[in-house]
Motif scaffolding. Structure first.
Motif, mmCIF file in Angstrom:
data_model
loop_
_atom_site.group_PDB
_atom_site.id
_atom_site.type_symbol
_atom_site.label_atom_id
_atom_site.label_comp_id
_atom_site.label_asym_id
_atom_site.label_seq_id
_atom_site.Cartn_x
_atom_site.Cartn_y
_atom_site.Cartn_z
ATOM 1 N N TYR A 167 48.816 60.147 48.705
ATOM 2 C CA TYR A 167 49.304 60.374 47.347
ATOM 3 C C TYR A 167 50.575 61.217 47.321
ATOM 4 C CZ TYR A 167 45.244 58.360 45.000
ATOM 5 O OH TYR A 167 44.303 57.499 44.517
ATOM 6 N N PHE A 168 50.819 62.002 48.375
ATOM 7 C CA PHE A 168 52.001 62.858 48.399
ATOM 8 C C PHE A 168 52.938 62.510 49.548
ATOM 9 C CE2 PHE A 168 48.555 65.233 46.409
ATOM 10 C CZ PHE A 168 49.153 65.580 45.203
ATOM 11 N N GLY A 169 52.721 61.333 50.147
ATOM 12 C CA GLY A 169 53.551 60.932 51.279
ATOM 13 C C GLY A 169 54.481 59.784 50.978
ATOM 14 N N GLY A 170 54.716 59.492 49.696
ATOM 15 C CA GLY A 170 55.648 58.428 49.320
ATOM 16 C C GLY A 170 55.023 57.057 49.203
ATOM 17 N N ARG A 171 53.710 56.929 49.331
ATOM 18 C CA ARG A 171 53.064 55.628 49.179
ATOM 19 C C ARG A 171 52.983 55.240 47.702
ATOM 20 N NH1 ARG A 171 50.116 53.959 53.746
ATOM 21 N NH2 ARG A 171 50.071 55.498 55.439
ATOM 22 N N PRO A 172 52.942 53.925 47.400
ATOM 23 C CA PRO A 172 52.794 53.489 46.005
ATOM 24 C C PRO A 172 51.453 53.960 45.441
ATOM 25 C CG PRO A 172 53.552 51.678 47.395
ATOM 26 C CD PRO A 172 53.164 52.791 48.314
ATOM 27 N N ARG A 173 51.472 54.814 44.471
ATOM 28 C CA ARG A 173 50.242 55.437 43.983
ATOM 29 C C ARG A 173 49.346 54.456 43.242
ATOM 30 N NH1 ARG A 173 52.714 61.295 41.988
ATOM 31 N NH2 ARG A 173 52.418 62.369 43.986
ATOM 32 N N ARG A 174 49.920 53.509 42.529
ATOM 33 C CA ARG A 174 49.075 52.547 41.811
ATOM 34 C C ARG A 174 48.242 51.725 42.775
ATOM 35 N NH1 ARG A 174 52.599 50.095 36.722
ATOM 36 N NH2 ARG A 174 52.949 52.094 35.677
ATOM 37 N N ARG A 175 48.879 51.252 43.813
ATOM 38 C CA ARG A 175 48.147 50.448 44.798
ATOM 39 C C ARG A 175 47.094 51.293 45.512
ATOM 40 N NH1 ARG A 175 52.046 47.722 48.934
ATOM 41 N NH2 ARG A 175 52.931 47.119 46.914
ATOM 42 N N LEU A 176 47.457 52.522 45.830
ATOM 43 C CA LEU A 176 46.517 53.402 46.521
ATOM 44 C C LEU A 176 45.333 53.753 45.620
ATOM 45 C CD1 LEU A 176 46.344 54.683 49.296
ATOM 46 C CD2 LEU A 176 47.465 56.717 48.388
ATOM 47 N N ALA A 177 45.589 53.910 44.313
ATOM 48 C CA ALA A 177 44.501 54.214 43.382
ATOM 49 C C ALA A 177 43.514 53.051 43.293
ATOM 50 C CB ALA A 177 45.070 54.524 42.004
ATOM 51 N N LEU A 178 44.014 51.814 43.351
ATOM 52 C CA LEU A 178 43.121 50.654 43.334
ATOM 53 C C LEU A 178 42.254 50.609 44.591
ATOM 54 C CD1 LEU A 178 45.487 47.867 41.919
ATOM 55 C CD2 LEU A 178 43.623 49.052 40.734
ATOM 56 N N VAL A 179 42.864 50.886 45.734
ATOM 57 C CA VAL A 179 42.084 50.927 46.983
ATOM 58 C C VAL A 179 41.068 52.062 46.912
ATOM 59 C CG1 VAL A 179 42.215 51.200 49.485
ATOM 60 C CG2 VAL A 179 44.008 49.943 48.276
ATOM 61 N N ASP A 180 41.460 53.178 46.343
ATOM 62 C CA ASP A 180 40.551 54.310 46.176
ATOM 63 C C ASP A 180 39.335 53.910 45.347
ATOM 64 O OD1 ASP A 180 39.466 56.833 46.147
ATOM 65 O OD2 ASP A 180 40.885 57.650 44.701
ATOM 66 N N LEU A 181 39.572 53.136 44.286
ATOM 67 C CA LEU A 181 38.467 52.681 43.439
ATOM 68 C C LEU A 181 37.518 51.768 44.218
ATOM 69 C CD1 LEU A 181 37.276 52.600 40.563
ATOM 70 C CD2 LEU A 181 38.724 50.601 40.122
ATOM 71 N N VAL A 182 38.059 50.887 45.047
ATOM 72 C CA VAL A 182 37.220 49.986 45.852
ATOM 73 C C VAL A 182 36.386 50.781 46.852
ATOM 74 C CG1 VAL A 182 37.261 48.122 47.556
ATOM 75 C CG2 VAL A 182 38.792 48.034 45.581
ATOM 76 N N VAL A 183 37.007 51.738 47.519
ATOM 77 C CA VAL A 183 36.277 52.558 48.501
ATOM 78 C C VAL A 183 35.175 53.352 47.815
ATOM 79 C CG1 VAL A 183 36.482 54.502 50.088
ATOM 80 C CG2 VAL A 183 38.222 52.709 50.083
ATOM 81 N N THR A 184 35.474 53.915 46.647
ATOM 82 C CA THR A 184 34.476 54.703 45.922
ATOM 83 C C THR A 184 33.304 53.834 45.480
ATOM 84 O OG1 THR A 184 36.196 56.195 45.136
ATOM 85 C CG2 THR A 184 34.112 56.209 43.948
ATOM 86 N N CYS A 185 33.590 52.623 45.021
ATOM 87 C CA CYS A 185 32.509 51.705 44.647
ATOM 88 C C CYS A 185 31.656 51.360 45.868
ATOM 89 C CB CYS A 185 33.088 50.432 44.031
ATOM 90 S SG CYS A 185 33.806 50.670 42.391
ATOM 91 N N GLY A 186 32.309 51.263 47.040
ATOM 92 C CA GLY A 186 31.549 51.024 48.263
ATOM 93 C C GLY A 186 30.633 52.179 48.598
ATOM 94 N N VAL A 187 31.101 53.398 48.352
ATOM 95 C CA VAL A 187 30.251 54.574 48.587
ATOM 96 C C VAL A 187 29.034 54.540 47.672
ATOM 97 C CG1 VAL A 187 30.143 57.085 48.358
ATOM 98 C CG2 VAL A 187 32.134 56.016 49.445
ATOM 99 N N ILE A 188 29.231 54.228 46.405
ATOM 100 C CA ILE A 188 28.100 54.148 45.458
ATOM 101 C C ILE A 188 27.134 53.049 45.883
ATOM 102 C CG2 ILE A 188 27.465 53.698 43.060
ATOM 103 C CD1 ILE A 188 30.124 54.849 42.206
#
Length: 382
Positions: free
Chosen positions: A71-92
């Protein structure tokens, strides 16, 4: 942050007011990770798969560390947030695999517990209100799918949706305010630069043009022609210093109306809508060149002091630009004969440009009715 088709510096400026919120989200994510890890370790014997519960926590820790850099290394935050949502759903989704039947029956917190809403908050910060609500819907759907008694999750779902909407709305407002501030600062800087140039030019070029205009008009003849041209250039230069021209924005567009107004002079009347007509900069430059060529023909064939009228109309799905004079008109076959003789001013400077842009150009002329060139450009072709 790199975004295709948009200036990266401008996007960073719009995101800058959100940096404290992103850092606050990271702090909350780390805090909830520590909290859930302590709870899991204390109640580890209650899990159906203690090793699985530890593995899930380790995965959450690794993902949190990755996001701290992402999130602070210059990566596209929107795309990273979507991947974050997928990973979190996998945890649940691992809840039925690692928790015991007793834990599920007792409505114990799902895998990830209070760590999981962080993904929804990231979507809200990255994509505004729509992103936050969309992430909340996805996360809550997975939460209901693994819950034994969905009635017990209603309170948590309401809280997640409310926080997602609030953070999403706040991020949208902050972006808009940052963009307005950026435009205001740029406009103020441009105005200060124009004032500086205006003072310098006024003391030199404008005074010379004004002198040539006055002296040439008094002398008449060829000097009178030079006086007319000097007067037109004086007006054009004053207009440029006053308005600053039509700058290109972050999307590569320019204001066609503003650009055409620069062609106005003592003999050329320009009428445009009061609002901006945004079109790609290349299209604006070509259309202005076409209008300039038409005005040059008026000065050449009708007279250097002959009046001309330029009209720009916004038709919604198209833009129409017309140039009209009150000269003797163009005789039938004159343009075709000029092209055959190798004089390609109209065919290349006007007709060729418009056709290359995908627009249409027509000429309405005749004896005693003057000449009117009409250029029509569909917005879908611009």
């Amino acid at each position: 942050m790199r975004v295709a088709g948009r200036d990266a510096h401008a996007v960073n400026e719009a995101e800058r007011p959100l940096e404290p919120l992103w850092r606050g989200l990271l702090f909350y994510r780390v805090l909830t990770l520590v909290s859930t890890t302590v709870v899991v370790l204390v109640t580890l014997d209650d899990f159906a798969s203690p090793a699985g519960a530890v593995a899930v926590q380790a995965g959450m820790a690794a993902w949190t560390a990755f996001l701290a850099r992402g999130y602070f290394g210059g990566r596209p935050r929107r795309r990273l947030a979507l991947v974050d949502l997928v990973v979190t759903c996998g945890v649940i989704a691992t809840t039925p695999l690692v928790q015991s039947a007793a834990q599920i029956a007792a409505d114990a917190p799902v895998s990830g517990s209070i760590w999981t809403p962080c993904a929804v908050l990231a979507c809200a910060l990255a994509s505004g209100l729509r992103g936050g609500l969309g992430g909340a819907v996805v996360l809550c759907s997975v939460l209901l799918a693994v819950s034994a008694r969905w009635q017990d999750e209603v309170g948590d779902i309401q809280l997640i949706v409310l926080v997602a909407a609030s953070i999403g709305f706040a991020s949208t407002v902050l972006r808009r305010q940052a963009e307005r501030l950026r435009v205001a600062v740029a406009s103020q800087a441009a105005m200060a630069e124009r004032e500086r140039l205006a003072r310098a030019v006024h003391d030199g070029v404008l005074q010379v043009l004004g002198y040539v205009h006055r002296r040439g008009a008094a002398m008449g003849g060829d000097a009178g022609t030079l006086a007319v041209l000097a007067g037109e250039q004086e007006v054009a230069l004053r207009t440029l210093l006053t308005t600053g021209g039509a700058p290109t924005d972050d999307h590569g567009d320019r204001d066609l109306a503003d650009a055409v107004r620069m062609l106005g002079s003592a003999r050329v009347s320009v009428s445009t809508p009061a609002y901006a007509i945004r079109m790609p900069a290349r299209v604006v430059e070509e259309l202005v060149a076409v209008v300039g060529a038409a005005l040059a023909n008026v000065a050449l064939h009708v007279g250097p002091d002959a009046p001309a009228w330029v009209l720009v109309e916004d038709l919604g799905d198209a833009v129409e630009v017309s140039v009209r004079d009150e000269g003797p008109g163009i005789p039938d076959g004159r343009l075709a004969a000029a092209a055959e003789q190798g004089r390609l001013g109209v065919s290349r400077s006007m007709v060729g440009r418009v056709r290359d842009l995908g627009g249409t150009i027509t000429c309405e002329t005749g004896p005693g009715r003057g000449t009117e060139w009409i250029v029509r450009m569909a917005r879908e072709n611009a």
